[in-house]
Motif scaffolding. Structure first.
Motif, PDB file in Angstrom:
ATOM      1  N   PRO A 249       0.834  -1.207   0.000  1.00 48.10           N
ATOM      2  CA  PRO A 249       0.000   0.000   0.000  1.00 48.10           C
ATOM      3  C   PRO A 249       0.871   1.260   0.000  1.00 48.10           C
ATOM      4  O   PRO A 249       1.911   1.284   0.643  1.00 48.10           O
ATOM      5  N   TRP A 276      -4.740   9.088   1.652  1.00 44.99           N
ATOM      6  CA  TRP A 276      -4.851   8.076   0.600  1.00 44.99           C
ATOM      7  C   TRP A 276      -4.109   6.806   0.965  1.00 44.99           C
ATOM      8  O   TRP A 276      -3.067   6.850   1.620  1.00 44.99           O
ATOM      9  N   SER A 277      -4.617   5.694   0.491  1.00 44.99           N
ATOM     10  CA  SER A 277      -3.781   4.518   0.341  1.00 44.99           C
ATOM     11  C   SER A 277      -4.103   3.947  -1.031  1.00 44.99           C
ATOM     12  O   SER A 277      -5.274   3.698  -1.344  1.00 44.99           O
ATOM     13  N   PHE A 278      -3.084   3.774  -1.860  1.00 41.98           N
ATOM     14  CA  PHE A 278      -3.275   3.181  -3.199  1.00 41.98           C
ATOM     15  C   PHE A 278      -3.193   1.669  -3.035  1.00 41.98           C
ATOM     16  O   PHE A 278      -2.213   1.145  -2.538  1.00 41.98           O
ATOM     17  N   GLU A 279      -4.216   0.956  -3.547  1.00 40.64           N
ATOM     18  CA  GLU A 279      -4.368  -0.462  -3.163  1.00 40.64           C
ATOM     19  C   GLU A 279      -4.693  -1.429  -4.295  1.00 40.64           C
ATOM     20  O   GLU A 279      -5.397  -2.420  -4.018  1.00 40.64           O
ATOM     21  N   ILE A 281      -3.115   1.589  -7.223  1.00 43.57           N
ATOM     22  CA  ILE A 281      -3.181   2.412  -8.427  1.00 43.57           C
ATOM     23  C   ILE A 281      -1.952   1.943  -9.194  1.00 43.57           C
ATOM     24  O   ILE A 281      -0.818   2.299  -8.846  1.00 43.57           O
ATOM     25  N   ASN A 285       2.227   1.698  -7.479  1.00 47.55           N
ATOM     26  CA  ASN A 285       2.573   0.731  -6.424  1.00 47.55           C
ATOM     27  C   ASN A 285       3.719  -0.182  -6.832  1.00 47.55           C
ATOM     28  O   ASN A 285       4.002  -0.341  -8.010  1.00 47.55           O
ATOM     29  N   ARG A 327      -8.644   0.521 -10.398  1.00 50.19           N
ATOM     30  CA  ARG A 327      -7.887   0.815  -9.173  1.00 50.19           C
ATOM     31  C   ARG A 327      -8.773   0.711  -7.935  1.00 50.19           C
ATOM     32  O   ARG A 327      -9.988   0.967  -8.005  1.00 50.19           O
ATOM     33  N   ASP A 329      -8.476   2.465  -4.120  1.00 47.55           N
ATOM     34  CA  ASP A 329      -7.686   3.287  -3.205  1.00 47.55           C
ATOM     35  C   ASP A 329      -8.595   3.791  -2.106  1.00 47.55           C
ATOM     36  O   ASP A 329      -9.811   3.851  -2.280  1.00 47.55           O
ATOM     37  N   TYR A 330      -7.983   4.087  -0.988  1.00 40.33           N
ATOM     38  CA  TYR A 330      -8.757   4.638   0.125  1.00 40.33           C
ATOM     39  C   TYR A 330      -8.693   6.146   0.127  1.00 40.33           C
ATOM     40  O   TYR A 330      -7.650   6.737  -0.158  1.00 40.33           O
ATOM     41  N   TRP A 443      -5.858   8.668 -12.321  1.00 34.35           N
ATOM     42  CA  TRP A 443      -6.102   9.254 -10.995  1.00 34.35           C
ATOM     43  C   TRP A 443      -5.675  10.696 -10.844  1.00 34.35           C
ATOM     44  O   TRP A 443      -6.025  11.341  -9.880  1.00 34.35           O
TER      45      TRP A 443
END
Ligand SMILES: O=P(O)(O)OC[C@H]1O[C@](O)(CO)[C@@H](O)[C@@H]1O
Length: 601
Positions: A249, A276-279, A281, A285, A327, A329-330, A443
């Motif tokens: 992440p 954000w957390s990219f999970e 993108i 990552n 994607r 993401d949070y 994004w």
């Protein structure tokens, strides 16, 4: 537990040389190779990603080589590049005057170099050969991004030093300038130049050339490199792309960031917030791959470059090439603030204006909320283009707040709601939501209409793009229709015993679907040559087991995401907690048939 450094094991691949670690091992490999080469000058090419610590290697290599009888000569690529001023001029149409947005470059690595750079280099190297003394062998090191291109096949040994985008972006926020540049205005400009110039050129170069290098060096920990041959790297990538995969992440603070994910992920208390957390993108990552104690960090882009067919399946390759299209993401605004009031561009616009691959379609799944949290979506019945535009312009020029809910509809969010956001829809999450964003992979193209006249974490206002926004707003997304069209109710799709799968959202203008699995014990499914993204949105933990080989499984916890590759086949999801749980399942909608490869949009 939410792992911030999830490890993906190498399961089947047999590596020829294995994963090495530390400078000693790297230097040993290089110098013993050099000793085996029977010429008076051995050329070592140290190429790599901009931002990798080339100096950390050189300062160890010099004494090591000299102690073993080599005369050391180093030349860097920087002496062959266009000047910073020339590069700005050369890429001016890509960099543009806009603060956030440029035009994606399609040039190759040679664009960075002076014309004649390769000839100059060849003359220099030939000169060294002529003057080489018989008894002293020379190690000629050419280093920096593009070194292999510069030498044009003349290297004897080649290394590629790589770092993740996350590493680069942290460095960009500090001292690191864009490749070849002599100055930068600020971090926003660095990101823009990286996004529109540096990454398209240097990452394409990496993708095209990497298999031809001798050794790949993961320099994400600059005091302890991890190394493997390019052939072993290819074997590793092929392996991990066939089994469920979790990216590392990519966690980032932001002006509206909240406190919820910090707790879930056990992040440091003193982190200001986590927005954000990219999970994943995908381009942002990387993936941590483990063999015993050894861990190598590989950009997810490379996994896609060499194993896209296994990962996303034939239909998606036809539609998107080697671009991972969806994607997760949070967006965490719990005890944080509202996102900017914004809109995203449509396909023709994003291609024409920015040369970007894919339009920015989005959706928000509300994983948690507190109090009277809101999502803003669609326009009010009375909103007209003229009145909305005038209010946005007025706020921008006077610095006065704007009553944006006069123009944008406000919805109370509930845990489990899904808000669909096709391009052109004005929207933003309000504060006090924990949102799992399920979106198209693009994004960066957020056209801010209104940002509450606030300053970013660096004290500067964030880039506003009211004209781009109004070029894209769909003024038919207003009034009562918004609930009906963009806030769908779940529809039961399948049932296995007491377990159920619901469709939460699917539309012709969204390339992704969003389903939810309500799991009491076990759910059986198959990829049918389509990748699947899973996230455990409620519950403790689940296990994904291959039905072809039950010894192959992964387990994951609340809020973690996994990619199930298209080639994985039939699998079961088994509830590992004491209570029923829920998973979001997403992928490319069967309805989406528009290929984005080699079209003009
Ligand atoms: O512009 P803001 O307010 O930071 O908004 C957040 C944006 O971040 C993203 O989630 C990803 O960068 C966008 O999709 C979203 O619109």
């Amino acid at each position: 537990m939410f792992e911030t450094r999830p490890l993906n094991p190498i399961r089947k691949a047999v590596l020829e040389q294995g994963i090495g670690q530390g400078f000693e091992e790297l230097l040993q490999r290089v110098i013993s190779n050099a000793q085996g080469i029977k010429s008076s000058i051995v050329t070592l090419v140290v190429d790599g990603t901009h931002g990798a610590d080339f100096q950390a290697l050189l300062m160890r290599l010099i004494p090591y080589a000299e102690e073993r009888g080599f005369r050391f000569v180093a030349a860097d690529v920087y002496g062959y590049l266009k000047s910073g001023v020339e590069l700005r001029e050369h890429f001016s149409a890509n960099i543009t005057d806009n603060r956030a947005f440029g035009y994606v470059s399609e040039e190759k690595i040679d664009a960075y170099f002076r014309s004649g750079a390769r000839r100059e280099w060849a003359e220099y190297a030939d000169g060294l050969t002529e003057s080489a003394e018989d008894r002293v062998r020379t190690l000629l090191v050419v280093f920096g991004p593009g070194a292999k291109w510069l030498c044009d096949g003349r290297g004897d040994i080649s290394l590629f030093l790589d770092v993740s985008r996350e590493y680069q972006e942290i460095a960009h926020k500090q001292e690191l300038l864009n490749f070849g540049m002599s100055w930068n205005a600020d971090a926003v400009e660095k990101y823009k130049i990286a996004y529109f110039v540096e990454w398209p050129i240097l990452e394409t170069y990496r993708k095209e050339r990497l298999p031809s290098f001798d050794v790949y060096v993961d320099m994400n920990n600059p005091v302890c490199p991890v190394l493997l041959t390019a052939r072993d790297l290819m074997a590793v990538i092929e392996d991990i792309a066939r089994f469920p995969l979790r990216v590392k992440p990519f966690l980032m603070p932001g002006v509206w960031g909240g406190q919820y994910l910090k707790k879930v992920a056990g992040l440091p208390e003193d982190m200001i917030n986590c927005a954000w957390s990219f999970e994943p993108i995908a381009p942002e990552n990387s993936v941590l791959v483990a063999k015993g104690e050894r861990v190598v960090e590989v950009p997810f882009l490379l996994v896609m470059a060499y194993s896209h067919l296994d990962l996303i399946g034939a239909r998606n390759v036809r539609l998107f090439g080697d671009y991972f299209p969806v994607r997760f993401d949070y967006l965490d605004t719990m005890d944080g603030d509202n996102l900017s009031c914004q809109v995203h561009p449509k396909q023709a616009y994003i291609r024409e204006q920015f040369n970007e691959f894919m339009e920015q379609q989005e959706s928000y799944y509300i994983m948690e909320k507190q109090g009277d949290a809101k999502v803003y979506l669609g326009l009010t019945e009375s909103c007209s283009p003229e009145s909305f535009r005038a209010a946005a312009d007025r706020s921008q020029t006077t610095g006065e707040p704007m009553a944006f809910t006069d123009y944008v509809q406000e919805w109370t969010s509930e845990k489990g709601d899904l808000f669909l956001i096709p391009t052109g829809t004005v929207h933003c999450s309000g504060k006090d939501n924990f949102v799992l964003e399920i979106s198209a992979t693009t994004w960066w193209f957020t056209f801010k209409i209104y940002d509450y006249v606030r300053k970013d974490l660096d004290g500067k206002p964030r880039p506003m793009n009211i004209q781009h926004a109004f070029d894209n707003i769909d003024f038919s997304r207003k009034g009562h229709g918004v609930r009906e069209q963009l806030i769908p109710r779940p529809i039961l799709l399948n049932q296995q015993g007491s377990n159920r799968e619901y469709v939460l959202g699917e539309r012709d203008d969204l390339l992704f679907y969003v389903n939810r699995i309500h799991l009491t014990d076990r759910w059986e499914d198959a990829t049918d040559d389509e990748f699947v993204l899973l996230n455990l949105v409620e519950g403790e933990c689940v296990r994904i087991v291959s039905l072809a080989d039950e010894s192959v499984f992964v387990e994951f916890s609340y809020a973690e995401s996994y990619i199930i590759p298209a080639s994985f086949g039939a699998y079961a999801i088994v509830n590992g907690g004491g209570q029923p749980c829920k998973l979001i399942k997403a992928g490319v909608s069967k309805r989406w048939e528009i290929s984005l490869v080699d079209t003009d949009g």
